[in-house]
Write an enzyme that holds these catalytic residues in place. Structure first.
Site, PDB file in Angstrom:
ATOM      1  CG  ASP A 362      -1.714   1.215   1.412  1.00 54.41           C
ATOM      2  OD1 ASP A 362      -2.286   1.658   0.409  1.00 54.41           O
ATOM      3  OD2 ASP A 362      -1.779   1.745   2.535  1.00 54.41           O
ATOM      4  CG  ASP A 556      -3.459   1.072   6.932  1.00 53.79           C
ATOM      5  OD1 ASP A 556      -4.161   0.070   6.704  1.00 53.79           O
ATOM      6  OD2 ASP A 556      -3.824   2.219   6.652  1.00 53.79           O
ATOM      7  CG  ASP A 560      -4.588  -1.204   2.546  1.00 57.89           C
ATOM      8  OD1 ASP A 560      -5.309  -0.914   1.581  1.00 57.89           O
ATOM      9  OD2 ASP A 560      -3.665  -0.480   2.935  1.00 57.89           O
TER      10      ASP A 560
END
Length: 666
Positions: A362, A556, A560
């Site tokens: 991410d 995190d 996600d």
């Protein structure tokens, strides 16, 4: 604002990717005949005493064995050697008896008992004692090695705080941490462990976070900042308001994970367990055949000769070194990773990590700092910059998104939340709310297109929050983020290991282009909704299946969670403060450092390599000595030395992971 922040109205772009603790159970179950207590409390003197007594008796028996054997006093031979046999082998004999009553006949203890009683029956008493004695020596070293590996985890468990200094009306009382409630105020003196998670009310200090994060450099904390249970206060007096009960504190969850890591066994461990279940009965019946068949078909062969060879076969076939060294290797890997701030929830994830060939990141909070700051305020249709910031701060007043926080920080004044009504987050788009009776939209370009609001800009360098009031475009606020200090190093380290890197983000294409170029990523996609990330990951997983490799996703652990759950290995960054990270991820990086991902893969690769080294070495060595024993070259003495030697070498090899889990990979 919810979800991603800046969807371009232009076509999407896709940059091409290159082709793609052990809880060993009852010691009676297998090998632990000599050390039924917790190996972490291993007492060397206590273990050496019976071995020393048995060794002295065996030495006396060997010195006078021939003399006594050929005299009327031959009974004295039994009087010396049988006590030595019972002292050295009592735990093996009793374990074999208990396990047989429970239906678990074919284990290490059964093999040792059968072999030594057979040796006594054919009057090879010194060798029977020697087998038990040297087996116990092997168990001694095994217990010491297991104790060392468990102490590597026990050191982590020792960060568990014992007391909390509860402040009540100016009085300080020492209480158990689990009795303190959320909202209570505690005092942490210099040199004490922080007992619970909380926010600092008063005081400034340096805190040692090494027990939690593996980082050796203390950090400074001040009022308004958060401290976590398990940190050590080094200098100043801190007054802390408790934010979580002890059972939900970061350290409590971490300790639970580490203590229960062995519940998720790797496929290799499961294979060895199944292998031993079938291997041992085969060995017993093979030994029986060796004892009975040759005298029937080979002229001149005697029963005593072939029974002896069968006993040698039983001793060398004991699978103890193999069975104990495999979980010990994985335990060393889990413990070594924990000491470096990497929590692996079970050995099965170490195996999967070792096969990772694609790591997907991410962006926000993973590769970048997540510390957004407003860089430009562009107004339209009559508002000035201050008015636009005020309007944005009001509509973002209830959002926890980093972009919303940066807008409120840039506004720098108290926000009039009473003017905000009908607040609604639109996932992947932004926010709609009523502010002073007007409909205000704050979000990305995708939101403007959805609501058919005319605007003059589609592509902006940076993360952007567009503002519209009653259907009229009023301007945009541009927010910038920065790469983490070790992000470039993290990608470089992964490339050095031959691992492809990718990024999936909901941010704008221009931001993704810039980040990917700075880092040298192999593949990236931008402007993704949460469900789009899952679809994009599915494509990477399909490519990985073609090469029989694994895909890890690093995020995190909150926004996600679906992608982390879908990946072969889900890795959460900054998991100390995130309940979702602890719950969803398979691996939790206890710092915000993406370079820890490459380190975790290195540890997993070395663990898997050592485990398979042990398996291959044990099987080859035992096969060799089984052959030597069957043809009469190896004796019982040599068989027990070989069995103990294989176990010790396998255990010492597994200990390399505990001592230094990163060395020896290249």
């Amino acid at each position: 604002m919810a979800g991603s922040r800046s969807k371009s109205c232009c076509d999407r772009h896709e940059t091409p990717i290159h082709p793609p603790p052990i809880q060993s159970g009852s010691q009676d179950d297998c090998c632990g005949s000599g050390h039924g207590h917790d190996a972490a409390d291993f007492n060397l003197r206590q273990e050496l005493t019976p071995i020393a007594i048995a060794a002295i008796l065996l030495l006396i028996g060997l010195m006078f064995n021939e003399t006594l054997h050929n005299t009327p006093y031959a009974i004295a031979e039994y009087a010396v050697l049988i006590p030595a046999y019972l002292i050295s082998g009592w735990t093996v004999l009793t374990a074999a008896g208990r396990n047989s009553l429970r239906g678990r006949i074919f284990d290490e203890n059964f093999l040792m008992t059968l072999a030594t009683l057979g040796a006594i029956a054919i009057h090879q008493i010194p060798e029977a004692v020697g087998v038990m004695l040297f087996f116990q020596v092997g168990e001694l070293f095994q217990g010491y090695s297991v104790g060392r590996s468990r102490r590597s985890i026990k050191a982590l468990l020792e960060v568990r705080p014992d007391t909390a200094n509860l402040s009540v009306d100016g009085d300080i009382r020492a209480v158990a941490p689990d009795t303190v409630k959320v909202g209570d105020v505690i005092v942490v003196r210099p040199g004490e462990k922080v007992p619970l998670d909380g926010d600092i009310l008063e005081g400034k200090s340096l805190v040692d976070t090494s027990a939690l994060t593996g980082e050796s450099v203390p950090r400074t904390v001040a009022p308004g900042e958060t401290v976590l249970a398990g940190m050590i206060n080094q200098s100043g007096l801190l007054t802390v308001r408790v934010s979580k009960p002890f059972g939900e504190s970061s350290i409590a969850r971490i300790l639970e994970l580490v203590e229960n890591a062995s519940s998720k066994k790797a496929d290799t461990e499961k294979f060895i367990t199944r292998f031993a279940r079938y291997y041992t009965p085969v060995v017993v019946f093979l030994s029986l055949a060796v004892a009975m068949l040759p005298p029937l078909f080979i002229e001149g062969a005697t029963h005593a000769q072939w029974v002896y060879r069968a006993l040698v076969l039983l001793v060398i076939s004991c699978p103890c070194g193999l069975v104990i060294s495999i979980p010990l290797g994985y335990f060393g890997g889990v413990g070594g990773a924990a000491k470096r701030g990497i929590l692996v929830k079970g050995s099965t994830y170490l195996d999967t990590l070792a096969q990772v060939k694609t790591v997907v990141f991410d962006k926000t909070g993973t590769l970048t700092q997540g510390n957004f700051r407003v860089t430009h305020v562009v107004t339209h249709n009559g508002l000035n910059q201050h008015q636009l910031l005020e309007l944005a701060a009001q509509v973002e007043s209830q959002s926890t998104h980093p972009v919303a926080q940066s807008i409120r920080q840039a506004y720098g004044q108290a926000v009039d939340t009473a003017a905000v009504q009908d607040y609604e987050e639109i996932a992947g788009h932004g926010i709609r709310a009523m502010v002073n009776g007007r409909t205000v939209l704050a979000g990305n370009d995708r939101l403007l297109h959805r609501e058919a609001i005319p605007h003059d800009v589609c592509v902006v360098d940076g993360t952007v929050a567009h503002l519209a009031v009653d259907g009229d475009y009023r301007g945009r606020i541009i927010i910038a983020d920065e790469l983490k200090d070790d992000a470039v190093e993290a990608i470089r380290a992964l490339h050095a290991q031959g691992i492809q890197t990718a990024m999936l983000t909901g941010d704008s294409q221009s931001v993704a282009d810039s980040i990917a170029q700075q880092l040298g990523l192999d593949y990236y996609r931008a402007e993704l909704l949460p469900e789009d990330k899952v679809d994009a990951l599915e494509g990477l997983l399909q490519r990985a299946r073609q090469t029989r490799s694994s895909v890890a996703f690093v995020g995190d652990g909150i926004n996600d969670a679906p992608v982390i759950a879908r990946a072969d290995v889900g890795i959460a960054m900054g998991g100390l403060g995130s309940d979702a990270a602890i719950a969803t991820a398979d691996v939790v990086i206890m710092t915000d450092a993406p370079s820890k991902v490459a380190e975790a893969i290195q540890i997993a690769q070395k663990t898997r390599r050592v485990v398979w080294q042990n398996i291959m070495f044990a099987m080859v060595f035992k096969a060799l000595f089984i052959a030597l024993g069957a043809i009469g070259i190896a004796t019982l003495w040599e068989a027990v030395f070989a069995d103990v030697g294989v176990a010790l070498l396998a255990i010492l090899n597994a200990g390399r992971i505990i001592r230094n889990p990163q060395n020896g990979l290249r």
